[in-house]
Design a protein around this motif. Structure first.
Motif: not given
Length: 538
Positions: A492, A484-485, A488, A521, A525
């Motif tokens: 971005k 997931s990171s 993300a 997200f 974030v």
């Protein structure tokens, strides 16, 4: 109050500016810097009370900045905001006075609590400082250190002479009739090893003793004053004026007096004759240059007179000309090969008849540049982080007992640093072959696909349980959060393109459901995709 945000990523700086309620903390000015070097320059000029800093930045990173702040600006309160959940970085932050360590993506509540803590701490210490400053002023009026500090400040701010002129005239005879001066620097680093060891536990007594010896020569008739220079940890200043000018013979007599009393000679640099007080900064620079140009291979200590042109060295060496064999030796992983390649460099160094501090600093900068290039070649994106963690913060000149440059000790230091670098490279290569790191690379390369733990297990012929356990042990995060990171971070970048719809971005990073993508997200974030796009519009 002022604050400075230090981060090489503009969107992070903008996020911090949006998340902190500045008026609540009475912070009126927000400064910015893209790396530690720019931050140091801004901090010296603007003196902000609160400092936000990333850890991994080009040129000067967060670790070096924290060390500099602790030494040069301890009153500032630092909050670290980093993307690295690393124990060593957290420990480094605590050891060097950081108030808090916050992980990216930034949690607004954690940030608010950290700023509250930092501001409260600064206000409390500022109250204590003001009280202590008042007490110090009262005490310093009757202590010699008061005069040392006042005279030291004149080198940086000669305009301060006017306010102290009458007191200086009464105490030292430095009245309005003094129009010219010379400045000499007694370098404490050039004392013999035996004398340094004798005073190892009481450096103040050593400074006091040498300053008194100097003032015995300067007091009658009044032709100067010797004092400890408080802007350096290893210098005593001789301010010469009146009948002392030109002061070479007087300084030579002082040097002989120090030797007769303490059985140790010292290198002393002396400037040309310059206007007083306006010429004090230039005079200090000249005296330091004279010392930096002295031959470190010469055992006899001398009085070094400033010359506008540096002495010519018939044999000029560049470390870069010897760098390629050293690079190959480090890559080989063989300590013997490293030693042999370094020996080639020092064989050339040993042929020189003169080596100055200026030359050493040039070689040191060349070495740092080559070292950084090697790290970039071998470690890619991790190079800046590893360079900040492994590079020596500064070059300390290795001296022999006689006070001359110790080339063998310098060689040992370079051997040790390069051997450590080689071991780091071999460890990195081993990690690349490790199956867990292969899985991480697989995720990085296939993040846009519908990756599941079962699919990864099938691909690598391992059990799901084994992968989950080992992945968490190695990366301190579970596999799904790691995926997931990455998604993300990729999202971005894509969101900066205004022509891509949110649904398109979601699909490009591996999400079929736009709403689920937005939810994930925002969790990572701190902004929804639309909010992030608005904040980061050019």
């Amino acid at each position: 109050m002022k604050a400075i945000i230090v981060d090489d990523e503009k969107h992070v700086r903008e996020a911090i500016k949006l998340l902190v309620p500045w008026d609540e903390f009475h912070i009126e000015e927000i400064l910015e810097a893209q790396d530690g070097q720019e931050a140091i320059e801004t901090i010296l000029e603007e003196r902000p009370q609160i400092i936000f800093t990333d850890m991994m930045m080009p040129l000067v990173g967060g670790m070096e900045l924290l060390e500099w702040l602790q030494t040069n600006y301890p009153s500032g309160k630092t909050i670290v905001i980093s993307g690295f959940d690393d124990f060593q970085l957290v420990r480094h932050t605590v050891q060097h006075g950081g108030v808090d360590y916050i992980l990216k993506p930034i949690d607004a509540e954690q940030l608010h609590a950290a700023v509250t803590k930092a501001v409260d701490c600064w206000n409390r210490e500022e109250t204590e400082r003001q009280g202590q400053t008042q007490r110090n002023i009262e005490m310093n009026q009757i202590r010699p250190v008061y005069w040392d500090k006042l005279l030291s400040n004149l080198i940086n701010e000669p305009t301060g002479y006017e306010a102290a002129a009458s007191a200086l005239a009464k105490e030292f005879g430095i009245g309005p009739h003094i129009q010219e001066c010379q400045l000499a620097i007694v370098n404490m680093h050039t004392l013999s090893g035996k004398l340094k060891e004798k005073f190892r536990t009481d450096q103040d007594l050593l400074f006091f003793s040498i300053t008194n010896i100097c003032n015995e020569f300067l007091r009658e008739p009044r032709q100067g004053v010797a004092y400890r220079y408080w802007n350096s940890d290893n210098e005593i200043i001789l301010l010469l004026f009146g009948p002392a000018l030109p002061g070479y013979k007087l300084v030579a007599s002082i040097q002989e007096g120090i030797e007769a009393t303490l059985r140790s000679r010292m290198d002393i640099g002396i400037s040309s004759i310059l206007p007083f007080p306006a010429g004090l900064p230039e005079a200090y620079g000249q005296a330091r240059t004279a010392l930096r140009r002295r031959n470190l291979l010469t055992a006899g200590k001398e009085v070094h007179i400033y010359q506008e042109k540096p002495p010519a060295n018939p044999l000029l060496l560049s470390f870069s000309d010897y760098a390629e064999p050293i690079r190959l030796a480090v890559r080989s992983g063989s300590p013997e090969q490293i030693h042999r390649s370094v020996l080639l460099w020092f064989e050339a160094v040993n042929k020189l008849e003169s080596i100055t501090q200026e030359q050493l600093e040039l070689w040191w900068n060349e070495y740092r540049l080559q070292r950084s290039r090697w790290l970039l070649e071998w470690f890619g994106d991790q190079a800046n982080e590893l360079n900040a963690m492994t590079e020596p913060s500064s070059f300390m000149i290795p001296f022999e007992e006689s006070g001359t440059l110790s080339i063998p000790l310098w060689q040992q230091q370079m051997d040790a640093d390069l051997t450590g670098l080689s071991q780091l490279m071999l460890k990195h290569q081993h990690q690349d072959n490790n199956v867990i790191f292969e899985i991480a690379k697989y995720i990085q390369n296939h993040y846009h696909q519908d990756i599941t733990l079962q699919e990864i297990a099938n691909h690598f012929y391992l059990s799901r349980e084994y992968i989950s356990r080992k992945f968490k042990q190695e990366f301190k995060v579970n596999l799904s959060d790691y995926l997931s990171s990455i998604r993300a971070e990729k999202a971005k970048l894509l969101l900066l393109n205004p022509h891509l719809r949110i649904a398109q971005v979601a699909e490009m990073v591996g999400y079929d459901d736009e709403k689920y993508f937005s939810k994930v997200f925002k969790k990572i974030v701190g902004f929804s995709p639309n909010e992030y796009r608005k904040v980061n519009q050019p």
